[in-house]
Scaffold this motif. Structure first.
Motif, PDB file in Angstrom:
ATOM      1  N   CYS A   1       0.930  -1.315  -0.057  1.00 12.63           N
ATOM      2  CA  CYS A   1       0.044   0.161   0.054  1.00 12.63           C
ATOM      3  C   CYS A   1       0.956   1.459   0.065  1.00 12.63           C
ATOM      4  O   CYS A   1       0.350   2.420   0.752  1.00 12.63           O
ATOM      5  N   GLN A   2       1.915   1.193  -0.930  1.00 12.82           N
ATOM      6  CA  GLN A   2       2.893   2.484  -0.717  1.00 12.82           C
ATOM      7  C   GLN A   2       2.309   3.339  -1.927  1.00 12.82           C
ATOM      8  O   GLN A   2       2.654   3.342  -3.001  1.00 12.82           O
ATOM      9  N   GLU A   3       1.540   4.335  -1.174  1.00 20.49           N
ATOM     10  CA  GLU A   3       0.850   5.305  -2.265  1.00 20.49           C
ATOM     11  C   GLU A   3       0.423   6.591  -1.564  1.00 20.49           C
ATOM     12  O   GLU A   3       0.190   6.532  -0.352  1.00 20.49           O
ATOM     13  N   VAL A   4       0.540   7.824  -2.279  1.00 23.94           N
ATOM     14  CA  VAL A   4       0.081   8.845  -1.685  1.00 23.94           C
ATOM     15  C   VAL A   4      -0.866   9.638  -2.891  1.00 23.94           C
ATOM     16  O   VAL A   4      -0.330   9.395  -3.972  1.00 23.94           O
ATOM     17  N   PHE A   5      -1.519  10.536  -2.457  1.00 25.21           N
ATOM     18  CA  PHE A   5      -2.410  11.464  -3.585  1.00 25.21           C
ATOM     19  C   PHE A   5      -2.688  12.765  -2.984  1.00 25.21           C
ATOM     20  O   PHE A   5      -2.218  13.216  -1.993  1.00 25.21           O
ATOM     21  N   GLU A   6      -3.102  13.454  -3.993  1.00 20.96           N
ATOM     22  CA  GLU A   6      -3.656  14.888  -3.832  1.00 20.96           C
ATOM     23  C   GLU A   6      -4.858  15.185  -4.400  1.00 20.96           C
ATOM     24  O   GLU A   6      -5.445  14.279  -5.201  1.00 20.96           O
TER      25      GLU A   6
END
Ligand SMILES: *Cc1c(COP(=O)(O)O)cnc(C)c1O
Length: 341
Positions: free
Chosen positions: A54-59
Motif C-alpha cells: 500500500c505504498q501510495e500518496v495522493f492529492e
C-alpha cells in the motif's frame, strides 16, 4: 475554447474519463521526464509495492474558469508541498514542486475543453498521485514508482443548497499519534471504509474521529477537517499532529482573520465542549465547507443553533468569501490563484 457538451450542473462527483493524463516514472534512482497519454489504464507487476504494502500518496485540487475567462487552479503549490511531505513519510522519492505544477498545467491545458465554464459551479477535479510500481516481497520501499495526474469534471457539490450534515462520533480510530493521519495516503482511507459504511447504515453522513490516545479530543472526519464557530464569532479549528493539514482549512483561517476580522484559534478541542459551539462545518477541496447541523455521540444529540436547514451565518460568510476569491470576484491574497490558461 469549444467546451464538451455536458450538463455541468448535474454531473455529480463521479469519475468521468477525460482525453489526456500525465505519467512519469521513477527508475534507476531518478524521475524520468513525464508525458501525456490517452491511456487511462495502469499495468502493474503482480508484486508491485502498491499492491502488496500500500505504498501510495495522493492529492486533490480543482481547476475552474473565473469570471474573466481564465482557467485557474487554487493554491496548487500547497498540494505539491504536501505531496512531498506525504511521499517522505512513506519512503517514496518526492516529486518536485516544479515538476508537480508542470504536470498539473499540462493536464489542464490538454483537457481544456473539459474545464467547466464559469458560473456552472462545476470544476475539473485533478488527482495527482504516486505509487510503488516496482516488485517487493520482503517488506521494504520499492525501487520504482509512478506519478500520475488525471482530471475529471465534477459538478457543484451542493445541488439545491447545502443541507447540514449529521455526524456520529466513531468508535473506530482514524490515526495514531505518530501514525500517518497527517499525510494524504490511500491507506488512511482503506481503513476508514468500514466505519464509513457503518455510519451510513446507521443513518449518519460522516464519522467524527477522536484522538486515539485519549478519545477525548475531536480530530476530523474520514476526508475533511472540522471547524467550529463560537457564540462570540471566533473560528476554532482542532489542533493535532494526526490531522491532515487541509488547504481549505488553512485558507479559511486566513480569510476569517484577514477578510472577516474574526478571531481565529487553532487548539485541541474536547468532545465535551462541542455542545457550546454555535456553528460547525467540514472543510475540504470537494465541498469547500459542508455545514454540520448535528453531532450524535452514542445517542446523545448535540444540535447546533444554526439548525438543519441552512449554513450558520459565519460559515456562510466563510463559504462566500472563499468561493468569491476562487472565482475572481473578490481580490485573492497574493499567490493563491494560479492562472493556467
Ligand atoms: C484531503 C483531505 C482533507 C481536505 O484537504 P484539502 O486540502 O482542504 O482538500 C481533509 N482530511 C483528510 C483526511 C484528507 O485526506
Amino acid at each position: 475554447m469549444e467546451k464538451v457538451n455536458l450538463d455541468w450542473a448535474s454531473i455529480g462527483f463521479n469519475y468521468r474519463k477525460t482525453p489526456q493524463r500525465y505519467v512519469a516514472n521513477y527508475r534507476n534512482g531518478k524521475w524520468e521526464n513525464g508525458y501525456l497519454t490517452t491511456d487511462e489504464t495502469v499495468v502493474l507487476h503482480e508484486s508491485a509495492g502498491i499492491l502488496q504494502y500500500c505504498q501510495e500518496v495522493f492529492e486533490g485540487l480543482k481547476a475552474y474558469t473565473t469570471q474573466d475567462g481564465h482557467i485557474v487552479a487554487f493554491r496548487p503549490d500547497l498540494n505539491a508541498e504536501r505531496m512531498i511531505d506525504s511521499a517522505k513519510r512513506l519512503e517514496m522519492p518526492p516529486y518536485s514542486k516544479e515538476m508537480f505544477l508542470q504536470a498539473v498545467v499540462a493536464v489542464v491545458k490538454a483537457n481544456a475543453a473539459w474545464v467547466p465554464p464559469y458560473g456552472t459551479g462545476a470544476s475539473l477535479y485533478l488527482r495527482p498521485y504516486m505509487f510503488a510500481s516496482g516488485p517487493v516481497i520482503g517488506v521494504k520501499p520499492s525501487d520504482e514508482y509512478q506519478f500520475r495526474v488525471f482530471g475529471t469534471p465534477v459538478g457543484p457539490y451542493f445541488k439545491g443548497g447545502a443541507k447540514p450534515l449529521t455526524l456520529c462520533v466513531s468508535d473506530f480510530d482514524r490515526a495514531a499519534p505518530k501514525g500517518t493521519g497527517n499525510v494524504k495516503a490511500g491507506l488512511n482511507y482503506a481503513m476508514s471504509l468500514y466505519p464509513y459504511v457503518l455510519a451510513h447504515q446507521n443513518g449518519f453522513d460522516e464519522n467524527i474521529f477522536l484522538d486515539s490516545a485519549t478519545r477525548t479530543y475531536v480530530e476530523e472526519t474520514g476526508g475533511a477537517n472540522i471547524l467550529f464557530v463560537t457564540k462570540d464569532n471566533e473560528l476554532v479549528t482542532p489542533k493535532s499532529d494526526s490531522i491532515l493539514p487541509s488547504i481549505t482549512r488553512r485558507s479559511m483561517l486566513y480569510i476569517a482573520e484577514h477578510y472577516l476580522g474574526l478571531k481565529v484559534t487553532q487548539r485541541p478541542v474536547k468532545l465535551t465542549e462541542v455542545e457550546e459551539f454555535a456553528e460547525c462545518g467540514l472543510c475540504g477541496t470537494a465541498a469547500v465547507i459542508s455545514p454540520v447541523g448535528k453531532v450524535v455521540d452514542h445517542g446523545k444529540e448535540i444540535c447546533f443553533p444554526s439548525g438543519m436547514e441552512k449554513m450558520g451565518p459565519i460559515t456562510q460568510k466563510l463559504y462566500d468569501t472563499l468561493t468569491g476569491i476562487q472565482q475572481g470576484l473578490i481580490e485573492a491574497p497574493k499567490g493563491w490563484i494560479k492562472i493556467i490558461d
